[in-house]
Design an enzyme around this catalytic site. Structure first.
Site, short mmCIF file in Angstrom:
data_model
loop_
_atom_site.label_atom_id
_atom_site.label_comp_id
_atom_site.label_asym_id
_atom_site.label_seq_id
_atom_site.Cartn_x
_atom_site.Cartn_y
_atom_site.Cartn_z
N GLU A 180 0.84 -1.20 0.00
CA GLU A 180 0.00 0.00 0.00
C GLU A 180 0.87 1.26 0.00
O GLU A 180 1.84 1.36 0.74
CB GLU A 180 -0.93 0.01 1.22
CG GLU A 180 -1.92 -1.15 1.27
CD GLU A 180 -2.92 -1.16 0.12
OE1 GLU A 180 -3.05 -0.14 -0.58
OE2 GLU A 180 -3.57 -2.21 -0.10
N CYS B 138 -8.06 -1.61 7.93
CA CYS B 138 -6.64 -1.64 7.51
C CYS B 138 -6.14 -0.24 7.17
O CYS B 138 -5.03 0.14 7.54
CB CYS B 138 -6.45 -2.57 6.32
SG CYS B 138 -6.68 -4.30 6.78
N HIS C 154 -1.27 -5.79 2.01
CA HIS C 154 -2.51 -6.57 1.90
C HIS C 154 -2.22 -7.90 1.21
O HIS C 154 -1.51 -7.94 0.20
CB HIS C 154 -3.55 -5.79 1.09
CG HIS C 154 -4.54 -5.07 1.94
ND1 HIS C 154 -4.85 -3.73 1.77
CD2 HIS C 154 -5.36 -5.50 2.96
CE1 HIS C 154 -5.77 -3.37 2.64
NE2 HIS C 154 -6.10 -4.41 3.38
#
Ligand code: PCA
Length: 199
Positions: A78, A141, A162
């Protein structure tokens, strides 16, 4: 170097969460890096609080948080966390925020402190599907990643990874992609190795 690495408990009707399955399987040490592992509750507030507690107690040089993104086919590094909590599904504490900020008055977005592209390349070269992701969603998250980015001090690394479903999870959902636990563990190990080499 010490790294805090977190995974999540199951949520959304699942009985396992690949993030904790993979984090649990990692060795206690990778090279010179000691891993401090923690399983976090799937709670907007609780996950960040537990991580902050551990950060102050353990003083790690990096925080790597890991979560499940069912439906994705690659390990997603991410790139950005949004200052937004917006959900259709309550978290495991029953909290279901609609358009609330993670941090009142904070910046709209915060970038990961990880060499995202280099990590992606390393994994792909080893045959592990990986991608740089521009959205961690607006569920737990993303909120945790935002919180982590506000905790880190100058010179400390951190971010969010992830993971796809495990094959056992995908089995009942026709067409959903999955990844083996071994490949996830290998991918996370390589990410940690690379963070240790380039602190
Ligand atoms: N994935 C969720 C929360 C916990 C997890 O493993 C998310 O992507 O927000």
């Amino acid at each position: 170097m010490k790294i805090l690495i977190t995974g999540f408990e199951p949520f959304g009707g699942e009985t396992i969460n690949p993030s904790w399955e993979a984090v649990e399987k990692l060795p206690k040490k990778i090279g010179e890096t000691t891993l401090v592992k923690a399983q976090l509750p799937v709670e907007f507030i609780g996950a960040g609080e537990r991580t902050a507690e551990l950060y102050y107690k353990e003083a790690p040089a990096a925080i790597l948080c890991v979560g499940q993104a069912g439906g994705r086919s690659a390990i997603s590094i991410e790139q950005v966390a949004l200052n937004l909590m917006d959900s259709e599904m309550p978290d495991n504490a029953g909290f279901c925020p609609k358009g609330l900020p993670v941090a009142e008055g904070g910046p709209d977005g915060l970038f990961a402190r990880l060499p995202a592209r280099a990590l992606k390349e390393t994994l792909c070269q080893a045959g592990i599907p990986a991608e740089v992701s521009l959205s961690a969603g607006t569920y737990v998250c993303n909120a945790l990643m935002y919180r982590v980015m506000t905790l880190l001090q100058e010179g400390e690394q951190g971010g969010f990874i992830h993971l796809p479903f495990l094959p056992a999870q995908a089995a009942g959902k026709s067409g959903r992609p999955s990844m083996t636990l071994e490949m996830m563990v290998q991918g996370l190990s390589m990410i940690i190795e690379q963070l240790s080499i380039h602190p």
